[in-house]
Design an enzyme around this catalytic site. Structure first.
Site: not given
Length: 681
Positions: A180, A217-220, A239
């Site tokens: 994460d 990493e949430w696509g950042e 998420d």
């Protein structure tokens, strides 16, 4: 796991009064947002030499169903492994049983090692791994590329401990790591994730245990552009939550990234919500269909100890799973999406195409494409396999179905020399207004169309409604023969008895016919008719009127308060630009509210904007639609703007919809207010 701005305990409200169910499967509202532009051509990355994740990983992760509850423990994990075997999920291809956050103690030991929580895992992680391995399955674990994980309790992250943690995971028998992005101290993302890659490789070399590496990493940092040689999969979005709006938003962010996916490197639009209760089974079939056609990892997020038979039927459908697991490794691409009528096609290794006909809208829609449009070679005819109904037909080239609200029909189509052995495909449709005022008849038209190269013979149709309803044909219900493209069109007069309460009622159109060889074929199209009340005369607040249907990205639609993202009634006074409103509707993008206006109303007015409660966050756009036509829109609004007045002429419309989109940047913090919203009739 959780983005810092992500909410927990999502709750979704949907009123399905204007909905339909095709027996093939099921999904709601002409496109709330256009798909993002596709990236420039990307060279296909070769399959990795390590041989890991050559098809998208399949398994289970506890987070979406348990979070950090006390029942996330060794017994649960072992029970999930048992269910993989007894419920046929292992045979269907599911492999990984993954632990998410909260498995460790909050502090490392004196040697800097991670310590499993002895209350949750009294025998340690190694014992759990041994149990899972004995079932022929693999174990996954979670940590973060920061000093702490994402949970508020602050469990230890791996930043600065990558090599020792990776070796510890390998020694325990871990096969999969979800890594994460919380508490990362601003360290460069590529460096953090590459360091753990190197640590996992070193641990593998030392122990002989390769570990699949899931980058979260949430696509950042646009990992699809740099992570193909780092991990086997990477999150492309924030998420997911167990809501229609969340699933739809994530779908639209992930679809354009198809060029970056392939064997050993997958776009990950987050875990499955199938079975968690915030969506209907129709919507869950769409969720599963679309994740499969996108070649997404299939990680079950529901508590399988409590799952229904319908949930197991969706998760275990081997023909749908085969689309996801096709060894060619192509992610499906968008063929068309006008009006919320999506066609997504995926090239398969055997030359066939998997085709998803997906209805984003809140009402049934006909969705059509062709074998040529989805990339198949020219042929006299094709074999069409309905993957949810498990039936095969022949088609002359048209691929079409009336798809229910929020529904998906998933097909596999091939230029098959044996197409003539299949019966002709027939498309069923039911046209007309499915909104009825009790005691007043509605006129509908049923259609049966031969899509096949061969004729349909002895065709007959029937329409059934609830007990006590009057359903009468007004034209022929039979045809001796339908040739390619031929249609039997039947008028129907449908009346709900006076006094019928408002709400949804099922109508079922059935067709029967024979193939040229005499094979009997039957099909059914299930639709929903809504009994409605006429709108009140004069001017009314919309928050005082009944909703035909409602979706909200996070939390329920709130009447006269803002959207609090969780349970009903948790909002605040509607406040935009410092102005407080006593009346209105509070939603969260993506949202879609429908009201029956019965051609008797003239105008909708409102003051709209992002609610002040989110500070400087949130970008949304408001639209008012009259029978599917946009009659007012604001463009993108931010929290820095005062409330914007909106007026829409809705004269002659049967249904008025209030739609909020996410401004094109995802749905984080998108609290949207329809303040002082009124309807004049």
């Amino acid at each position: 796991m959780r983005h810092p701005h992500t909410r927990t305990n999502p709750y979704r409200v949907t009123g399905a009064l204007v909905a339909g169910l095709l027996c093939a499967s099921g999904l709601a509202a002409p496109a709330l947002a256009a798909p993002a532009a596709a990236p420039a051509a990307v060279p296909a990355a070769p399959a990795p030499a390590d041989g890991l994740a050559l098809t998208p990983p399949m398994g289970f992760n506890n987070w979406n169903s348990t979070h950090c509850r006390a029942d996330f423990d060794e017994a649960m994990v072992k029970g999930i492994a048992d269910l993989f075997v007894t419920k046929g999920l292992k045979d269907a291809g599911y492999r990984y049983v993954n632990l998410d956050d909260c498995w460790a103690l909050p502090a490392r030991d004196a040697n800097g090692r991670l310590v499993p929580d002895p209350a949750r895992f009294p025998n340690g992680i190694r014992a759990v791994a041994d149990y899972v391995h004995a079932k022929g399955l693999d174990l996954g674990i979670y940590t973060s590329a920061g000093t702490k994980t994402c949970n508020s309790a602050g469990f230890p992250g791996a930043l600065g401990h990558e090599y020792s943690d990776a070796r510890q995971f390998a020694d325990w028998g871990v096969d999969y790591l979800k890594y994460d992005n919380c508490n990362n101290q601003g360290a460069d993302a590529r460096t953090r994730y590459r360091t753990m890659r190197d640590a996992l490789r070193a641990a593998s070399a030392g122990t002989g245990r390769p570990i699949v590496y899931s980058i979260c990493e949430w696509g950042e940092n646009r990992p699809w552009e740099w992570a193909a040689d780092v991990g086997q999969l990477w999150r492309t979005t924030g998420d997911i939550s167990d809501s229609w709006g969340s699933m739809l938003s994530i779908l639209k962010q992930n679809l354009p990234l198809a060029p970056y996916a392939g064997p050993g490197h997958w776009n990950d639009p987050d875990m499955l919500e199938v079975g968690n209760g915030g969506m209907t089974d129709t919507e869950y079939r769409s969720h599963f269909s679309l994740w499969s056609v996108m070649a997404a990892p299939l990680l079950i997020g529901t508590d399988l100890r409590k799952a229904s038979r319908a949930t197991f039927d969706i998760l275990g459908d081997k023909e749908v799973i085969a689309v996801d697991q096709d060894p060619l490794g192509k992610q499906g691409t968008v063929v068309s999406s006008a009006g919320g009528r999506w066609v997504v096609a995926k090239e398969m290794k055997d030359g066939s195409r998997a085709v998803a006909l997906f209805n984003e809208s809140a009402a049934p829609q006909r969705i059509a494409t062709s074998a040529e449009a989805v990339g198949l070679p020219d042929a006299a005819a094709y074999t069409l396999r309905d993957l949810w109904r498990h039936r095969s037909y022949n088609t002359a080239g048209t691929l079409a179905a009336t798809v229910p609200a929020h529904g998906t029909v998933l097909l596999r189509v091939s230029a098959d020399p044996h197409w003539a052995t299949r019966p002709p495909a027939a498309e069923l449709g039911l046209d007309g207004n499915p909104l009825l005022e009790a005691g007043s008849p509605a006129t509908l038209t049923g259609t049966v169309t031969d899509l096949g190269r061969t004729p349909a013979r002895q065709v007959s149709v029937s329409l059934a409604g609830p007990e006590g309803w009057t359903v009468r044909p007004t034209s022929a219900t039979t045809a001796a023969t339908l040739t390619t493209g031929g249609t039997l069109r039947t008028g129907w007069r449908v009346t709900a008895p006076a006094g019928t309460p408002t709400g949804s009622n099922d109508l079922t159109l059935r067709a029967r016919y024979r193939s040229p060889s005499g094979q009997r074929v039957s099909g059914a199209l299930e639709m929903t008719a809504a009994v409605v009340l006429p709108p009140p005369r004069g001017t009314s607040y919309l928050s005082d009127l009944p909703l035909l249907s409602a979706t909200s990205g996070w939390g329920p639609v709130e009447r006269d308060t803002s959207n609090g993202e969780s349970a009903a009634g948790d909002g605040n006074p509607l406040t935009v630009g410092g102005a407080v409103y006593a009346k209105g509707l509070g939603v969260h993008a993506l949202s879609d509210l429908s009201f029956y206006t019965g051609k008797a109303c003239e105008k909708v007015t409102a003051d709209v904007g992002v609610d002040d409660e989110k500070g400087a966050k949130g970008t949304v756009a408001f639209e008012i639609r009259a029978d599917g036509t946009t009659v007012a829109s604001t463009g993108v609004l931010t929290n820095a703007l005062p409330a914007q007045p909106v007026t829409a002429d809705v004269s002659g419309a049967q249904v008025v919809r209030l739609v909020v989109t996410d401004g094109g940047d995802g749905d984080d913090s998108d609290h949207a207010d329809w303040a002082d919203a009124r309807l004049s009739c």
